[in-house]
Enzyme design. Structure first.
Site, PDB file in Angstrom:
ATOM      1  N   SER A 320       1.312  -1.511   0.086  1.00 30.42           N
ATOM      2  CA  SER A 320      -0.004   0.062   0.231  1.00 30.42           C
ATOM      3  C   SER A 320       1.120   1.317  -0.394  1.00 30.42           C
ATOM      4  O   SER A 320       1.800   1.792  -1.017  1.00 30.42           O
ATOM      5  CB  SER A 320      -0.820   0.061   1.072  1.00 30.42           C
ATOM      6  N   ASP A 331      10.170   5.503 -10.410  1.00 28.42           N
ATOM      7  CA  ASP A 331      10.040   6.031 -11.508  1.00 28.42           C
ATOM      8  C   ASP A 331      10.119   7.325 -11.999  1.00 28.42           C
ATOM      9  O   ASP A 331      10.869   7.404 -13.139  1.00 28.42           O
ATOM     10  CB  ASP A 331       8.027   6.311 -11.560  1.00 28.42           C
ATOM     11  N   LYS A 345      -0.658  -4.411  -2.783  1.00 20.34           N
ATOM     12  CA  LYS A 345      -2.211  -3.851  -2.936  1.00 20.34           C
ATOM     13  C   LYS A 345      -1.574  -1.907  -3.172  1.00 20.34           C
ATOM     14  O   LYS A 345      -1.477  -1.431  -2.899  1.00 20.34           O
ATOM     15  CB  LYS A 345      -2.928  -4.035  -1.356  1.00 20.34           C
TER      16      LYS A 345
END
Length: 456
Positions: A320, A331, A345
């Site tokens: 999460s 990224d 999740k």
């Protein structure tokens, strides 16, 4: 003399053709009018059909609600024991929500209060984050320094029984109720790990006080572990980084952010932790049923790590909020990820109060990393995969030239001086885990290459 409607300069044949064409035009104009009327009628019919479909759907819903009412009344009148109406309705609500996905649930007054306490960083229990998978209770991760962690509970374990009573097929909220209890009380859980035989683990329930941030310095490299994302996390992280810079007189070589076995927590804390290391760019986006109502969050300028090399440690217990941070830093190429694939999740749960004391946790959106990749059921892949392992020193010792009998320039004093000249290590290699050791090596390597870089 009356002027003809069409000229007859080419004789009677031409005149007759003009009259025939005029009749055809009138016919076409009539057909166009019929066509337009037909389209309008079809449009009206379409609206009528749509309204009829909606009416049929509503009728079906009303029929199902009527069926629910009939069953509810029959249970009240005919069940072998008298059942409280409130319990029946609450059970129906729980069933409706838990049928959607493992994370949607009903929070009665006790559960709602427990959730609010947990996000503040202190609650009672075993110190274990769990989820539901195929009707079984699955461990997301144990929390550091809690009964579950000390007893050796691991991510991806399954808890199949509590005090010799099976909890397979039980709802997640009911399983949580079985695991919780009075502080100091004993509970025995049966654990299924991979394909091994199930085994019992005895634990003593305790008051769980979560220290969400821990930090240490290894050979000039800052190490910060985040155990959860609570209200204390971002302030604790900022204080930890500042303190490590002070201890090293501003000369840290790099930063390791450990998110292993971090089950997540508050979304705003995941965003602020990511923002703490990013100068700009998107952190995370959420998209619900309506793609036009998605939400994007962007970083503001400022990097508390001052641009130093970063490594983020993740594993299957990183879930999460941990995955949001790991995905954003990966990224934007702000950090290298090392370890194993995260939990996966990637769904957003909104806590919606439905009364003064109760609420429902409803999945309302999915998380996406800055590159547009959904986290749900995929997780975050590390840049460098390193499985958990144990470091052991091989027997046999080390032989060098100076160890050979009669070697030139070999003196005990020289050996002692050489030993004294080695920098003092603040840790032993065999006292830290393998993944952390590889992360330390990675930052040392980057630091060494930066020193070797030629001046431009």
């Amino acid at each position: 003399m009356q002027r003809p409607l069409f000229s007859d300069s080419a004789g009677s044949g031409r005149s007759s053709f003009g009259r025939a064409n005029f009749g055809t035009q009138k016919k076409h104009r009539f057909l166009y009018i019929l066509l337009i009327c037909g389209v309008m009628a079809a449009g009206g019919l379409g609206v009528s059909l749509l309204s009829a479909a909606r009416a049929d759907k509503n009728d079906s819903v009303y029929q199902q609600l009527g069926l629910f009412g009939d069953i509810f009344q029959r249970v009240r009148e005919s069940y072998v024991d008298e059942v409280d109406d409130t319990d029946l309705i609450e059970a129906a609500i729980k069933g409706m929500l838990t049928s959607l996905d493992p994370h949607s649930s009903y929070l009665n007054a006790d559960n709602f209060n427990a959730m609010k306490v947990q996000t503040q960083g202190r609650f009672g229990g075993l110190g274990i984050e769990i989820t539901m998978e195929n009707g079984m209770v699955k461990v997301v991760s144990p929390i550091d320094d809690t009964p579950a962690a000390k007893a050796g509970i691991q991510p991806e374990d399954y808890i199949i029984a509590v005090d010799d009573e099976s909890i397979i097929g039980m709802s997640l909220s009911d399983a949580v109720d079985r695991l919780r209890g009075k502080i100091g009380s004993k509970v025995t859980v049966k654990v299924q790990r991979a394909q091994d035989e199930p085994f019992d683990v005895s634990l003593i329930r305790d008051s769980i006080k979560i220290k969400s941030v821990r930090y240490e310095i290894f050979d000039g490299i800052g190490y910060v572990r985040l155990t959860t994302f609570s209200e204390q996390t971002t302030p604790g992280l900022i204080d930890a980084i500042d303190d490590m810079f002070k201890q090293q007189d501003g000369n840290l070589k790099g930063v390791i952010l450990d998110l292993r076995n971090n089950p997540g927590g508050l979304l705003d804390q995941a965003i602020s932790v990511s923002d703490a290391f990013l100068e700009k760019g998107e952190i995370v986006s959420t998209r619900g049923r309506d793609p036009e109502k998605g939400n994007r969050v962007y970083a503001t300028s400022g990097d508390i790590a001052r641009g130093l090399p970063m490594v983020v440690l993740i594993n299957s217990g990183s879930a999460s909020a941990s995955e949001i941070v790991a995905g954003a830093l990966k990224d934007h190429k702000r950090a290298l990820l090392l370890g194993t694939r995260s939990f996966g999740k990637g769904s957003v749960q909104s806590v919606i109060p439905v009364s003064n004391t109760a609420a429902m946790r409803l999945t309302t959106a999915r998380y996406y990393t800055p590159s547009g990749i959904s986290i749900q059921a995929k997780g975050i892949e590390p840049d460098i995969e390193v499985l958990m392992a144990r470091i052991e020193t091989l027997e046999g010792g080390i032989t060098r030239e100076e160890n050979l009998k009669g070697a030139l320039d070999s003196k005990e004093d020289d050996e002692a001086d050489a030993s004294d000249s080695q920098p003092e290590q603040k840790f032993k290699q065999d006292e830290i885990d393998y993944q952390l050791a590889r992360a330390l090596d990675l930052i040392r390597g980057v630091s060494a290459f930066s020193v070797l870089r030629p001046n431009s």
